[in-house]
Design a protein around this motif. Structure first.
Motif, PDB file in Angstrom:
ATOM      1  N   ALA B  52       0.781  -1.243  -0.057  1.00 33.24           N
ATOM      2  CA  ALA B  52      -0.211   0.100  -0.155  1.00 33.24           C
ATOM      3  C   ALA B  52       0.860   1.078  -0.121  1.00 33.24           C
ATOM      4  CB  ALA B  52      -1.114   0.073   1.190  1.00 33.24           C
ATOM      5  N   ALA B  53       1.985   1.305   0.909  1.00 34.54           N
ATOM      6  CA  ALA B  53       2.806   2.510   0.917  1.00 34.54           C
ATOM      7  C   ALA B  53       3.569   2.602  -0.405  1.00 34.54           C
ATOM      8  CB  ALA B  53       3.640   2.394   2.019  1.00 34.54           C
ATOM      9  N   ALA B  54       4.085   1.632  -1.061  1.00 42.22           N
ATOM     10  CA  ALA B  54       4.737   1.749  -2.113  1.00 42.22           C
ATOM     11  C   ALA B  54       4.156   2.685  -3.296  1.00 42.22           C
ATOM     12  CB  ALA B  54       5.255   0.447  -2.762  1.00 42.22           C
ATOM     13  N   PHE B  55       2.666   2.437  -3.363  1.00 42.48           N
ATOM     14  CA  PHE B  55       1.905   3.124  -4.410  1.00 42.48           C
ATOM     15  C   PHE B  55       1.001   4.490  -3.795  1.00 42.48           C
ATOM     16  CE2 PHE B  55       2.495  -1.199  -5.557  1.00 42.48           C
ATOM     17  CZ  PHE B  55       3.212  -1.095  -6.418  1.00 42.48           C
ATOM     18  N   GLY B  56       1.481   4.887  -2.561  1.00 42.77           N
ATOM     19  CA  GLY B  56       0.732   5.963  -1.896  1.00 42.77           C
ATOM     20  C   GLY B  56      -0.807   5.890  -1.962  1.00 42.77           C
ATOM     21  N   GLY B  57      -1.180   4.253  -1.671  1.00 41.48           N
ATOM     22  CA  GLY B  57      -2.348   3.973  -1.476  1.00 41.48           C
ATOM     23  C   GLY B  57      -3.034   3.780  -2.806  1.00 41.48           C
ATOM     24  N   ARG B  58      -2.524   4.006  -3.894  1.00 44.53           N
ATOM     25  CA  ARG B  58      -3.238   4.091  -5.059  1.00 44.53           C
ATOM     26  C   ARG B  58      -3.543   2.429  -5.504  1.00 44.53           C
ATOM     27  NH1 ARG B  58      -0.641   5.683 -11.035  1.00 44.53           N
ATOM     28  NH2 ARG B  58      -2.579   5.175 -12.283  1.00 44.53           N
ATOM     29  N   PHE B  59      -2.602   1.841  -5.187  1.00 47.75           N
ATOM     30  CA  PHE B  59      -2.776   0.288  -5.483  1.00 47.75           C
ATOM     31  C   PHE B  59      -2.773  -0.559  -4.283  1.00 47.75           C
ATOM     32  CE2 PHE B  59      -0.645   1.795  -9.469  1.00 47.75           C
ATOM     33  CZ  PHE B  59      -2.014   1.901 -10.184  1.00 47.75           C
ATOM     34  N   LYS B  60      -3.494  -1.618  -3.962  1.00 39.44           N
ATOM     35  CA  LYS B  60      -3.374  -2.392  -2.544  1.00 39.44           C
ATOM     36  C   LYS B  60      -2.925  -3.643  -2.887  1.00 39.44           C
ATOM     37  CE  LYS B  60      -6.834   0.020   0.121  1.00 39.44           C
ATOM     38  NZ  LYS B  60      -7.418   1.105  -0.646  1.00 39.44           N
ATOM     39  N   VAL B  64       1.820  -4.786 -10.133  1.00 40.49           N
ATOM     40  CA  VAL B  64       1.647  -3.395 -10.647  1.00 40.49           C
ATOM     41  C   VAL B  64       2.783  -3.342 -11.699  1.00 40.49           C
ATOM     42  CG1 VAL B  64       1.878  -0.939 -10.301  1.00 40.49           C
ATOM     43  CG2 VAL B  64       0.694  -2.380  -8.702  1.00 40.49           C
ATOM     44  N   ILE B  65       2.611  -2.855 -12.862  1.00 36.67           N
ATOM     45  CA  ILE B  65       3.576  -2.801 -13.919  1.00 36.67           C
ATOM     46  C   ILE B  65       3.528  -1.007 -14.064  1.00 36.67           C
ATOM     47  CG2 ILE B  65       3.374  -4.907 -15.218  1.00 36.67           C
ATOM     48  CD1 ILE B  65       2.029  -3.119 -17.512  1.00 36.67           C
ATOM     49  N   GLU B  66       4.946  -0.790 -14.326  1.00 32.50           N
ATOM     50  CA  GLU B  66       5.274   0.321 -14.913  1.00 32.50           C
ATOM     51  C   GLU B  66       5.542   0.486 -16.142  1.00 32.50           C
ATOM     52  OE1 GLU B  66       7.433   2.340 -11.761  1.00 32.50           O
ATOM     53  OE2 GLU B  66       7.756   4.141 -12.956  1.00 32.50           O
ATOM     54  N   HIS B  67       5.204   1.180 -17.105  1.00 31.86           N
ATOM     55  CA  HIS B  67       5.884   1.205 -18.415  1.00 31.86           C
ATOM     56  C   HIS B  67       5.563   2.570 -18.958  1.00 31.86           C
ATOM     57  CE1 HIS B  67       4.857   0.531 -22.980  1.00 31.86           C
ATOM     58  NE2 HIS B  67       6.164   0.422 -22.710  1.00 31.86           N
ATOM     59  N   GLY B  68       6.698   3.421 -19.291  1.00 32.03           N
ATOM     60  CA  GLY B  68       6.784   4.621 -19.752  1.00 32.03           C
ATOM     61  C   GLY B  68       5.730   5.261 -18.615  1.00 32.03           C
ATOM     62  N   ASP B  69       4.784   6.149 -18.907  1.00 34.16           N
ATOM     63  CA  ASP B  69       4.149   6.789 -17.905  1.00 34.16           C
ATOM     64  C   ASP B  69       2.870   5.965 -17.307  1.00 34.16           C
ATOM     65  OD1 ASP B  69       5.538   9.149 -18.261  1.00 34.16           O
ATOM     66  OD2 ASP B  69       4.429   9.851 -19.926  1.00 34.16           O
ATOM     67  N   THR B  70       2.779   4.942 -17.818  1.00 31.49           N
ATOM     68  CA  THR B  70       1.512   4.024 -17.396  1.00 31.49           C
ATOM     69  C   THR B  70       1.802   3.259 -15.945  1.00 31.49           C
ATOM     70  OG1 THR B  70       0.900   3.867 -19.523  1.00 31.49           O
ATOM     71  CG2 THR B  70       0.238   2.084 -17.999  1.00 31.49           C
ATOM     72  N   MET B  71       1.104   3.304 -15.158  1.00 34.28           N
ATOM     73  CA  MET B  71       1.169   2.368 -13.897  1.00 34.28           C
ATOM     74  C   MET B  71      -0.364   1.831 -13.667  1.00 34.28           C
ATOM     75  SD  MET B  71       3.273   3.776 -10.915  1.00 34.28           S
ATOM     76  CE  MET B  71       3.698   2.341 -10.092  1.00 34.28           C
ATOM     77  N   LEU B  72      -0.281   0.416 -13.787  1.00 29.92           N
ATOM     78  CA  LEU B  72      -1.402  -0.332 -13.907  1.00 29.92           C
ATOM     79  C   LEU B  72      -1.372  -1.526 -12.852  1.00 29.92           C
ATOM     80  CD1 LEU B  72      -3.951  -0.056 -15.521  1.00 29.92           C
ATOM     81  CD2 LEU B  72      -2.704  -1.790 -16.997  1.00 29.92           C
ATOM     82  N   ALA B  73      -2.461  -1.885 -12.194  1.00 37.93           N
ATOM     83  CA  ALA B  73      -2.710  -2.954 -11.219  1.00 37.93           C
ATOM     84  C   ALA B  73      -3.803  -3.958 -11.964  1.00 37.93           C
ATOM     85  CB  ALA B  73      -2.990  -2.450 -10.008  1.00 37.93           C
ATOM     86  N   GLU B  74      -3.823  -5.076 -11.138  1.00 41.22           N
ATOM     87  CA  GLU B  74      -4.782  -5.995 -11.523  1.00 41.22           C
ATOM     88  C   GLU B  74      -4.484  -6.840 -12.877  1.00 41.22           C
ATOM     89  OE1 GLU B  74      -7.514  -6.775  -9.612  1.00 41.22           O
ATOM     90  OE2 GLU B  74      -7.236  -5.138  -8.439  1.00 41.22           O
TER      91      GLU B  74
END
Lengths: 240, 240
Positions: B52-60, B64-74
């Motif tokens: 939770a802390a790693a994503f500032g609460g955005r993803f629980k 999670v992948i990070e690709h360029g400006d995209t961050m995405l969970a699920e």
């Protein structure tokens, strides 16, 4: 059904009940498959006790299709044949992975759902058969029931209905996301499942589903496909 | 994993255990999906209590992948994104019907198998977590268990193993026909199932399968994929 032009002419040997309906979940898969491909067919109705003799012992079950010189049984073999024989028609399987995935779905569906459906509707199928087919149906099916009669086998069927309804849970979850099992359009997985519901509707004396079951919209949509192929005033409602 | 060139660079936030292994059946799906597409990734290991802390609460949850400006969970959103973002790489889903069919397979698999696996391995997951993550794992999971401790929840797990083994029956039947769930080549359904077995292997103190289980050849084949992606000397055997 109207006949098609000669090269596309397909004869479909079906199972017929006393009320004239075509039953058998496997025949229904192929009816939907033929409709999906835009192929008309000549139906040849056979009672349970007539199947073996009709094919000189070569096939023991329907569906059987006849197309030119080809005669073929087993619904999976027939479905695969239809894509090979009519490559310019809409494909049942867009590729090998869809084919394999539908086959896996069928493996689950047949083990978890069709088997339970037979446990609830075995006596209804007997009673819906033509009178001359009932002794054959009873004898052949009771052989598989380890000595139980169809009446004994289905005596507690109302108590087994909840487990059957529970077995549809993955379908309900999926259909909350997609209009069809195949996604935005129906595919052979829909035909497998719709064929089973259509089979039950042909014989049922015990409504399969609760009135508010979320499967209802998909079943309605599915029975309406191809000009209302699944619709027939002689079938029973699936809903309490 | 070696980094790829900038436009293809993908960072994968993963769940890490005390032994350094990546667990989570959902992270494993994405590891296999990235490998399927020929994409290397930079793994970012996180413990249960750090997510939770790693994503500032955005993803629980991870992945999670990070690709360029995209961050995405699920994992499903990520898998679909990978096919959109890398259209010139091998597709995870050859078309919408395969996508829908795999999703239906996942719905069945998650309800019938993953849930049962958690029931057998919940305490093993706790014990395999980093010491600093265990209180969080215990508290968050026991909240869902209606007051049972992980110990109580898994006390009769050996007695529940037969039902879990039975739940694999459709997979065994399918794999008697095809080398992979996806047919002649692995597809995302394989990665879903392999990811679950790989997760169990990361934590198990109770062998999941009988030594002669016919799933063994497919599991071996699957763990060998992509240069032995599923292989790791730290994991436990799945077989008695």
């Amino acid at each position: 059904m109207a006949s098609t032009s000669a090269p596309d002419k397909v004869r479909l040997y079906e199972l017929v009940l006393d009320n004239g309906c075509s039953a058998s979940p496997y025949v229904w898969r192929i009816r939907y498959a033929l409709a999906h491909k835009g192929l008309a067919w000549d139906p040849v109705p056979l009672g349970f006790s007539e199947i073996a003799a009709a094919f000189g012992g070569r096939f023991k079950t329907v569906p059987v299709i006849e197309h030119g010189d080809t005669m073929l049984a087993e619904s999976w073999d027939i479905a695969e044949y239809l894509d090979r024989a009519f490559p310019d028609r809409p494909a049942l399987f867009a590729g090998p992975a869809e084919h394999a995935m539908v086959r896996l779905t069928d493996t689950w569906f047949s083990a978890e759902i069709l088997r339970k459906m037979f446990g609830v509707y075995a006596l209804d199928i007997h009673d819906a058969a033509r009178p001359q087919d009932r002794p054959y149906f009873r004898q052949s099916r009771e052989q598989r029931l380890k000595g139980a009669t169809l009446e004994e086998f289905t005596a507690d069927r109302a108590a087994r209905l909840p487990a059957l309804r529970d077995a549809f849970t993955p379908l309900r979850a999926h259909l909350s996301r997609f209009p069809y099992l195949g996604g935005s359009a129906p595919n052979y997985a829909d035909y497998i499942a719709l064929g089973a519901f259509r089979w039950v509707a042909s014989v049922s004396t015990l409504p399969l589903l609760a009135p508010n079951d979320t499967l209802r919209r998909w079943i309605d949509r599915g029975f309406d496909l191809y000009g209302g192929l699944g619709r027939d005033p002689r079938i029973k409602t699936l809903f309490e």
